[in-house]
Design a protein around this motif. Structure first.
Motif, PDB file in Angstrom:
ATOM      1  N   ALA A   1       8.231   1.357  -6.206  1.00 35.17           N
ATOM      2  CA  ALA A   1       8.918   1.250  -4.918  1.00 35.17           C
ATOM      3  C   ALA A   1       9.257  -0.210  -4.696  1.00 35.17           C
ATOM      4  O   ALA A   1       8.359  -1.058  -4.605  1.00 35.17           O
TER       5      ALA A   1
ATOM      6  N   SER B   1       6.148  -0.570   7.716  1.00 32.46           N
ATOM      7  CA  SER B   1       5.760   0.711   7.141  1.00 32.46           C
ATOM      8  C   SER B   1       6.986   1.619   7.045  1.00 32.46           C
ATOM      9  O   SER B   1       7.788   1.704   7.988  1.00 32.46           O
TER      10      SER B   1
ATOM     11  N   ARG C   1       0.853  -1.181   0.000  1.00 31.33           N
ATOM     12  CA  ARG C   1       0.000   0.000   0.000  1.00 31.33           C
ATOM     13  C   ARG C   1       0.897   1.241   0.000  1.00 31.33           C
ATOM     14  O   ARG C   1       1.896   1.302   0.713  1.00 31.33           O
ATOM     15  N   VAL C   2       0.514   2.230  -0.832  1.00 29.91           N
ATOM     16  CA  VAL C   2       1.250   3.503  -0.897  1.00 29.91           C
ATOM     17  C   VAL C   2       0.258   4.627  -0.644  1.00 29.91           C
ATOM     18  O   VAL C   2      -0.785   4.716  -1.310  1.00 29.91           O
TER      19      VAL C   2
ATOM     20  N   LEU D   1       5.424  10.259   1.503  1.00 33.49           N
ATOM     21  CA  LEU D   1       5.006   8.986   0.912  1.00 33.49           C
ATOM     22  C   LEU D   1       5.148   7.916   1.994  1.00 33.49           C
ATOM     23  O   LEU D   1       6.198   7.781   2.618  1.00 33.49           O
ATOM     24  N   THR D   2       4.059   7.167   2.200  1.00 32.30           N
ATOM     25  CA  THR D   2       4.079   6.085   3.186  1.00 32.30           C
ATOM     26  C   THR D   2       3.868   4.763   2.461  1.00 32.30           C
ATOM     27  O   THR D   2       2.841   4.565   1.798  1.00 32.30           O
ATOM     28  N   LEU D   3       4.866   3.881   2.542  1.00 32.69           N
ATOM     29  CA  LEU D   3       4.805   2.568   1.911  1.00 32.69           C
ATOM     30  C   LEU D   3       4.695   1.514   3.003  1.00 32.69           C
ATOM     31  O   LEU D   3       5.459   1.514   3.970  1.00 32.69           O
TER      32      LEU D   3
ATOM     33  N   LEU E   1      13.199   3.839  -4.529  1.00 36.43           N
ATOM     34  CA  LEU E   1      12.116   4.487  -5.277  1.00 36.43           C
ATOM     35  C   LEU E   1      12.650   4.970  -6.620  1.00 36.43           C
ATOM     36  O   LEU E   1      13.642   5.696  -6.688  1.00 36.43           O
TER      37      LEU E   1
END
Length: 306
Positions: A283, A267, A181-182, A201-203, A223
């Motif tokens: 990513a 995360s 999830r991004v 940006l949270t991956l 990235l």
């Protein structure tokens, strides 16, 4: 009577002589006095002239002393200017030597470029000949294209079948991470799909125990943009030792994870220091020895000031 006459004559002569003597003495005295007066006047005039000359000399001396002081000041200034000029000359000499070195280096570079140009010219001629030869094959390839297109359709169907079989034999969660999830957020923590608005940006992903990761390991996020360029300057680059290749990757975020029993939800937060470009991003997540998978996401361009 004769005696009286003689006495009287003698007195007369005596008085005459005295008168003549007085007259001569007076004339002599007058003449001497006049000479002394003229000499006195000449001496006084000379003294006045000498006094004037003295005053003039004193004035000239003061002027010369002033000029000498100014000359000494000018000498000091000229000496300083000479020292400054010498310093500048030394700097210019150093610059000249540096430029001479650069010139020699440029000359070597020019020779190397000429040699490279010659090699490129030879390569170009070779490629031109190859292009001519390949042009002759275009007709044959065109004829073969129809046959290959038909075979490609058949191979696509075969690949789809094999892919389904492979997924049934080895689920994706057993090969890489899962549930990627991004989230792209603006400065006010609201989600956005506009590239220039992204501040964070949270991956996140889930790592299954089937991957066989044990103990504490470093996990890295790399990235990239669809143009295969690095989108933002990485923190550093590392080499990961995968099963079939050693790969150098840029690292944009990392953390240490203790892999124990059960699934691990990991995360990562990435804060670009410059505006992102619109387009498709990828990513990828790695450990030092495993590829944990990747996710693609799209950021669009903004219009006007929105």
């Amino acid at each position: 009577m004769d005696d009286n006459e003689q006495k009287s004559g003698w007195i007369t002569w005596l008085l005459g002589g005295l008168s003549a003597a007085f007259l001569a003495g007076g004339l002599f005295y007058w003449n001497q006095n006049r000479s002394l007066t003229q000499l006195h006047n000449r001496s006084r005039a000379r003294a006045d002239s000498l006094q004037s000359a003295t005053w003039k000399l004193e004035s000239d001396t003061r002027s010369l002393n002033n000029q000498l002081a100014l000359a000494r000041t000018d000498q000091t200034a000229l000496q300083q200017q000479l020292e400054d000029a010498t310093t500048r000359q030394n700097r210019l000499e150093m610059s000249r030597r540096a430029l001479a070195g650069r010139s020699a280096e440029w000359a070597r570079s020019s020779r190397q470029l000429n040699e490279r140009l010659s090699r490129l010219t030879t390569t170009r001629d070779s490629l031109t000949n190859q292009l001519t030869a390949m042009s002759d094959k275009i007709g044959w390839l065109t004829d073969s294209n129809t046959v290959l297109t038909n075979r490609t359709s058949q191979l696509d169907e075969t690949i789809a079948t094999l892919t389904n079989q492979a997924l049934m034999m080895a689920p994706r969660t057993a090969l890489t991470g899962d549930r990627f999830r991004v989230d792209a957020e603006k400065a006010n923590r609201k989600e956005t799909a506009k590239a220039k608005k992204v501040k964070t940006l949270t991956l996140s992903l889930t790592v299954s125990p089937e991957l066989g990761l044990q103990g504490r390991q470093d996990v890295f996020v790399s990235l990239t943009h669809e143009s295969s360029a690095t989108v933002i300057p990485p923190r550093r680059t590392i080499t990961v030792n995968l099963a079939d290749v050693n790969k150098v990757i840029p690292v944009h975020s990392e953390q240490s994870v203790d892999f124990g029993a059960g699934d691990h939800r990991i995360s990562f937060g990435i804060e670009p220091q410059q505006s992102l470009k619109p387009g498709r991003y990828r990513a990828a997540v790695y450990t030092k020895t495993h590829y944990l998978g990747s996710v693609e996401f799209q950021l669009r361009d903004s219009f006007w000031f929105f």
